[in-house]
Design an enzyme around this catalytic site. Structure first.
Site, PDB file in Angstrom:
ATOM      1  N   ARG A  93      14.275  86.540 -19.085  1.00  0.00           N
ATOM      2  CA  ARG A  93      12.920  86.042 -18.885  1.00  0.00           C
ATOM      3  C   ARG A  93      12.358  86.556 -17.558  1.00  0.00           C
ATOM      4  NH1 ARG A  93      13.582  79.955 -21.527  1.00  0.00           N
ATOM      5  NH2 ARG A  93      14.574  80.749 -23.412  1.00  0.00           N
ATOM      6  N   ARG A 128      15.840  78.569 -12.622  1.00  0.00           N
ATOM      7  CA  ARG A 128      14.954  79.511 -13.304  1.00  0.00           C
ATOM      8  C   ARG A 128      15.402  80.919 -12.940  1.00  0.00           C
ATOM      9  NH1 ARG A 128      10.728  77.942 -15.902  1.00  0.00           N
ATOM     10  NH2 ARG A 128      10.425  75.973 -14.800  1.00  0.00           N
ATOM     11  N   GLU A 144      14.859  69.836 -17.158  1.00  0.00           N
ATOM     12  CA  GLU A 144      15.032  70.153 -18.576  1.00  0.00           C
ATOM     13  C   GLU A 144      16.311  70.979 -18.786  1.00  0.00           C
ATOM     14  OE1 GLU A 144      11.653  72.112 -20.389  1.00  0.00           O
ATOM     15  OE2 GLU A 144      12.924  72.916 -21.989  1.00  0.00           O
ATOM     16  N   SER A 162      16.049  71.744 -25.480  1.00  0.00           N
ATOM     17  CA  SER A 162      14.766  71.531 -26.104  1.00  0.00           C
ATOM     18  C   SER A 162      14.942  71.837 -27.585  1.00  0.00           C
ATOM     19  CB  SER A 162      13.778  72.488 -25.451  1.00  0.00           C
ATOM     20  OG  SER A 162      12.710  72.756 -26.301  1.00  0.00           O
ATOM     21  N   ARG A 194      21.797  76.049 -16.676  1.00  0.00           N
ATOM     22  CA  ARG A 194      21.390  74.677 -16.352  1.00  0.00           C
ATOM     23  C   ARG A 194      22.529  73.695 -16.602  1.00  0.00           C
ATOM     24  NH1 ARG A 194      14.889  74.377 -17.795  1.00  0.00           N
ATOM     25  NH2 ARG A 194      14.363  76.157 -16.456  1.00  0.00           N
TER      26      ARG A 194
END
Length: 425
Positions: free
Chosen positions: A260, A275, A350, A353, A390
RNA sequence: GGAGAGAUGCGAGAGUGGUUGAAUCGGGCGGACUCGAAAUCCGUUGUACAGUUCUGCUGUACCGAGGGUUCGAAUCCCUCUCUCUCCGCCA
């Protein structure tokens, strides 16, 4: 992609949905382009019919003069076609662009709101731990234990990359295997996917690789891109296929790297591993019948809960609000783990998801099903089993001791081969 | 990377530029025969799009993909992709 017929029949609801999601899209333009398209197709088909009829007349033997007349007629018809065909092509491109901007309808119970703070907390599992010392964040713990090296990665590759070292390596591999074992018992088919996919697949899933705000790394001159998630390659796995209803649901557990760009994402909420440009993820992906998709979505959420509950990491579940859903999702749940090193007092972050994208992706990717009960586009669902980076944050920050030692959650020990990680520096 | 062969419906497999949306065999589905099954026989069996007087009908497109030639292309020409065989290279 939303069905044009649905837009025509539910224009007001479609407009309301776009507004609730805070998106910009024009369903009226879609409809007028669709009308032009039909008109052009009719005109073109009429001409082609004339052409075919004319050609049929010349099948048998006939005198030269009559033939010449027909040939001239055929030529005249043929000359009219290219203009219309070009026009159709242009209209279809415009239609496709306009249609792609129309987001999926949202679940009627999805909370309406603009951003993540409007998400609705629906449950909490586990208690955030009280520390009798000031807990370190994972960046410091990673350095202390010598298991994460950001500085070298910055030199060699760039910012927001990292090396995992020593126990960090086994932490990644162990988390992947831990998640796969749970999924495999539930009937998911384990898959290691390519980390690259064609742009048409990205678009079908709902990413636009060339878009202004793209999070995707495209590969110059190849028509492909690095995947941001195995959702892309697993969703593309059955593209342009018709699946047997009896075989549904088909459930995959895909392991891939995720890339990403995260342009402009900086600050304390994206520090360290939170991130990054590359991480490893085990992704659940399900092809289901429309009747079963909502129930399966709940099941995916439960699997995610089980994975984090067994790791003894405190977390909460939120029902994602309309503005934070993303265009393909009908409904989405996020799991947010407690991260003691996130701000001085700790915060939720988070970690997984899960989305039910109904037929939004299937329509564009051409994934259908057929069976006794009916036929149509399948529903496609995805959910994170474990996003390793994460996951590592959650473990390091929640299980640290005063000296920096990190105790490994019991269920994970068989997968990593040690029960704690001690400081090296 | 080099050389050659190929790509047609669910599968196998035909197909002289014009009654080929596509022979034939197999499979599937429906039916006959049967107490039932097998065998046999009869019938049927693609997808997408558009229109429509819409449990149907009409038209168009589709024979790996994209272009071209032609009044007319599965059939001729070009480009690309993929598969197979052989050689080279390699984990």
């Amino acid at each position: 992609m939303v069905d044009i017929k649905f837009i025509r029949d539910n224009l007001a609801a479609v407009e309301k949905n776009i507004e609730n999601r805070g998106m910009v899209a024009d369903p009226h333009k879609v409809l007028s382009l669709a009308d032009s398209r039909s008109k052009l197709i009719q005109d073109i088909d009429d001409l082609r019919q004339q052409r075919n009829v004319n050609a049929q007349k010349m099948k048998g033997p006939m005198d030269g003069e009559a033939r010449q007349v027909l040939i001239a007629e055929g030529k005249a018809i043929k000359d009219q076609l290219p203009t219309l065909e070009e026009e159709l092509l242009s209209v279809e491109q415009q239609l496709s662009t306009a249609l792609m901007k129309i987001p999926n309808m949202a679940h009627p119970d999805a909370p309406i709101g603009k951003e993540d703070k409007d998400n609705l907390e629906i449950k909490r599992i586990g208690e955030p731990r009280k520390f009798d010392f000031q807990p370190r964040d994972h960046v410091e713990l990673g350095r202390l234990l010598d298991i994460i090296d950001f500085d070298s990665a910055t030199v060699v590759t760039g910012p927001k990359f990292y090396y995992l070292k020593n126990e960090g390596v086994y932490l990644e591999l162990g988390l992947v295997r831990y998640a796969l074992d749970i999924l495999q018992k539930k009937g998911f088919i384990p898959v290691i996917t390519p980390d690259i996919a064609k742009e048409e697949v990205l678009e079908g899933i709902g990413f636009n690789p060339r878009g202004a705000e793209s999070n995707i790394y495209t590969l110059e001159g190849t028509g492909t891109a690095l995947v941001g998630t195995a959702e892309i390659t697993l969703g593309g796995y059955h593209m342009n296929q018709t699946l047997n209803e009896e075989d549904l649901p088909i459930m995959y557990a895909g392991v891939s790297h995720c890339f990403r760009r995260e342009a402009g994402a900086a600050g304390q909420f994206s520090k360290g591993l939170y991130r990054v440009h590359q991480f490893t993820k085990v992704e659940m992906f399900v092809y289901a019948t429309p009747e079963s998709s909502q129930e399966i979505h709940e099941q995916l959420r439960e699997v995610e809960e089980e994975i984090f509950k067994n790791l003894e990491i405190p977390f909460r579940v939120v029902d994602t609000c309309t503005g934070d859903l993303g265009a393909p999702a009908f409904r989405k749940y996020d799991l947010e783990a407690w991260m003691p090193g996130r701000t001085d007092a700790g915060d939720w972050g988070e970690v997984t998801s899960t989305s039910n994208c109904t037929d939004y992706q299937a329509r564009r990717l051409g994934v259908r099903y057929k069976g006794k009960q009916g036929k149509g586009y399948v529903h496609m669902l995805n959910g994170t089993a474990i996003a390793v980076s994460r996951g590592i944050i959650s473990i390091l920050e929640n299980f640290q001791l005063a000296d920096g030692t990190v105790v490994i959650p019991e269920k994970l020990r068989p997968y990593v081969g040690f029960d704690k990680i001690s400081p090296r520096v």
